[in-house]
Design an enzyme around this catalytic site. Structure first.
Site, short mmCIF file in Angstrom:
data_model
loop_
_atom_site.label_atom_id
_atom_site.label_comp_id
_atom_site.label_asym_id
_atom_site.label_seq_id
_atom_site.Cartn_x
_atom_site.Cartn_y
_atom_site.Cartn_z
N SER A 135 0.71 9.04 2.66
CA SER A 135 1.05 9.31 1.26
C SER A 135 -0.17 9.89 0.55
CB SER A 135 1.49 8.02 0.58
OG SER A 135 1.69 8.23 -0.79
N LYS A 161 3.89 12.76 2.62
CA LYS A 161 4.46 12.43 1.31
C LYS A 161 3.44 12.83 0.27
CE LYS A 161 4.98 8.03 -1.01
NZ LYS A 161 5.68 6.72 -0.99
N LYS A 163 2.71 12.84 -3.98
CA LYS A 163 3.11 12.32 -5.29
C LYS A 163 3.29 13.50 -6.24
CE LYS A 163 2.69 7.89 -4.46
NZ LYS A 163 3.77 6.91 -4.65
N ASP A 189 7.35 11.97 -3.89
CA ASP A 189 7.58 10.68 -4.53
C ASP A 189 7.22 10.80 -6.01
OD1 ASP A 189 6.45 7.23 -3.97
OD2 ASP A 189 7.90 8.09 -5.35
N GLU A 214 11.83 10.89 -3.54
CA GLU A 214 11.76 9.44 -3.73
C GLU A 214 11.68 9.08 -5.20
OE1 GLU A 214 8.48 7.64 -1.63
OE2 GLU A 214 8.98 5.62 -2.30
N ASP A 239 13.08 3.46 -4.11
CA ASP A 239 11.95 2.55 -3.90
C ASP A 239 12.05 1.47 -4.97
OD1 ASP A 239 8.28 3.09 -3.80
OD2 ASP A 239 9.45 1.27 -4.04
N LYS A 263 9.78 -1.97 1.07
CA LYS A 263 8.43 -2.52 0.91
C LYS A 263 8.59 -4.03 0.91
CE LYS A 263 6.40 1.22 -1.79
NZ LYS A 263 5.85 1.61 -3.12
N GLY A 291 4.37 1.96 1.44
CA GLY A 291 3.07 1.30 1.39
C GLY A 291 2.70 0.94 -0.04
O1 LIG Z 1 0.05 2.76 0.86
C1 LIG Z 1 0.09 4.00 0.77
O2 LIG Z 1 -0.72 4.77 1.30
C2 LIG Z 1 1.19 4.63 -0.10
C3 LIG Z 1 1.16 4.01 -1.43
C4 LIG Z 1 2.15 4.57 -2.40
O3 LIG Z 1 2.68 5.65 -2.27
C5 LIG Z 1 2.34 3.73 -3.60
C6 LIG Z 1 1.22 3.00 -4.03
C7 LIG Z 1 1.32 2.21 -5.17
C8 LIG Z 1 2.51 2.12 -5.86
C9 LIG Z 1 3.64 2.83 -5.43
C10 LIG Z 1 3.56 3.63 -4.29
C11 LIG Z 1 4.85 4.28 -3.83
O4 LIG Z 1 5.10 4.50 -2.65
O5 LIG Z 1 5.68 4.49 -4.71
MG LIG Z 2 7.44 5.15 -3.85
#
Ligand SMILES: O=C(O)CCC(=O)c1ccccc1C(=O)O
Ligand SMILES: [Mg+2]
Length: 372
Positions: A135, A161, A163, A189, A214, A239, A263, A291
């Site tokens: 991510s 992934k 953001k 995401d 996402e 999520d 998660k 994650g």
């Molecule tokens: O652990 C990782 O590398 C991914 C972390 C990540 O995308 C995330 C981290 C904090 C809060 C929300 C998210 C998410 O997946 O939405």
């Molecule tokens: Mg997410």
């Protein structure tokens, strides 16, 4: 299972990079490490709640409070034969899923160690090797995102992934597609940064062959996600909207998503994660393990749950060395092949705690014992 002592430690681990989502950024992982001592073994769990309530309603402080005032006394109040008993014990307490999950996960680890089996095996895992993705957070420029994508592809990660947020979305996806081509397994995401007012942006993103988009809409919505899913060919992945198997059932029934990100902390633990996995499997909905920038303890739990058969999409469980100069487990969770992790066969989570590293990062601790 006789629980003799439960230790709660707050750790602050510096990340090797700033991680930004649509709701904020961090350079320090501030979390609670749980150690449950019983009959000569210790089970470990991790609370993934952040210090601020912007991913969900929990924080490091609310988790500690709930553990001390309600959850740990509950655990000491009745005999626990199997980890599923923990789920039943905690059921009357509303939400506070990350607090529940950290304790329940430690007891799953303790149980597996006492049985002499891996956590993956105890959960019903079928894989000995798992495909993983990575991510990548929001960066100041698209160019910096592309640099991280290039490194991730070189490491063989099986899913990229990125953001996104309004103003930093289509140009990122377009840049990745132009630089690396249409075959890169790519997803976005949004962490609830959009509304139905942004339908035009969603329809633009729908043209790039993404594996999924996402959580584009509100963190507590499945209605508008169903309306949006009906207008996109790209599967929506939920999520934040999914807190338990009942939420998943309703979202599937409404057509709110085609994929679910499990998660362990968000849904209250490994027992509920298995319930969601099984429900999705029965409806042909693939799941993957999201994650929360976990330390090696939480990362080990993510590896174990990902060994279950319907985790058919690579998760966000990248290697420890991507995040930490020094993880709190040894060895760290590291790739054994391009984009692949081995599922430990040793008892429990399969990793040893590095107590020196824990001591280095610990800023607060407390120990709890059953009343005499
Ligand atoms: O652990 C990782 O590398 C991914 C972390 C990540 O995308 C995330 C981290 C904090 C809060 C929300 C998210 C998410 O997946 O939405
Ligand atoms: Mg997410």
């Amino acid at each position: 299972m006789k629980l003799e002592r439960i230790e709660v430690q707050q750790l602050q681990m510096p990340l090797r990079f700033r991680f930004e989502t649509s709701f904020g950024s961090t350079t320090i992982k501030d979390f609670l490490l749980i150690s449950v001592h019983g009959e000569g073994a210790v089970g470990y769990g991790e609370s993934v709640a952040m210090p601020t309530p912007f991913y969900n309603e929990e924080t490091t402080e609310t988790v500690w409070y709930m553990m001390e005032k309600f959850l740990i006394p509950k655990l000491f109040s009745q005999p626990i034969e199997t980890p599923e008993d923990v789920d039943r014990l905690f059921a009357p307490i509303r939400r506070n899923n990350m607090a529940k999950s950290a304790l329940e996960g430690a007891i799953w680890d303790l149980y597996s160690k006492q049985k002499g089996i891996s956590l993956a095996k105890a959960l019903g895992g079928t894989r000995s090797l798992i495909d993983v993705g990575i991510s990548i957070g929001i960066e100041p420029t698209v160019g910096e995102v592309l640099q991280r994508v290039e490194r991730a592809l070189a490491d063989g990660y099986k899913k990229i992934k990125v953001k996104i947020k309004p103003g930093f979305d289509v140009q990122v996806i377009q840049g990745i597609r132009e630089r690396f081509g249409d075959s890169v397994p790519l997803m976005a995401d949004a962490n609830s940064a959009y509304t139905m007012e942004h339908l035009d942006i969603m329809k633009e993103l729908d043209q790039y062959g993404l594996i999924m988009i996402e959580q584009p809409l509100a963190h507590d919505d499945i209605i508008d996600h169903a309306k949006l899913q009906a207008q996109l060919k790209t599967p929506i992945c939920l999520d934040e909207s999914i807190h338990n198997a009942e939420d998943a059932r309703k979202a599937i029934e409404l057509g709110s998503c085609g994929i679910i990100n499990i998660k362990i902390g968000r849904v209250g633990g490994l027992t509920e994660s298995k319930r969601i996995h099984d429900l999705c499997e029965s409806h042909g909905i693939p799941v993957w393990c999201g994650g929360m920038v976990e330390s090696g303890v939480g990362r080990a739990h993510n590896v174990a749950i990902t060994s279950l058969p319907n985790f058919t999409i690579p998760g966000d469980t990248a290697a420890s060395s991507r995040y930490w100069d020094l993880d709190i487990i040894e060895p760290g969770v590291e790739l054994v092949a391009p984009g692949q992790l081995a599922v430990p066969e040793q008892p429990g989570i399969g990793y040893t705690l590095n107590q020196q590293a824990v001591g280095k990062y610990a800023v607060r601790s407390a120990s709890y014992r059953p009343a005499k």
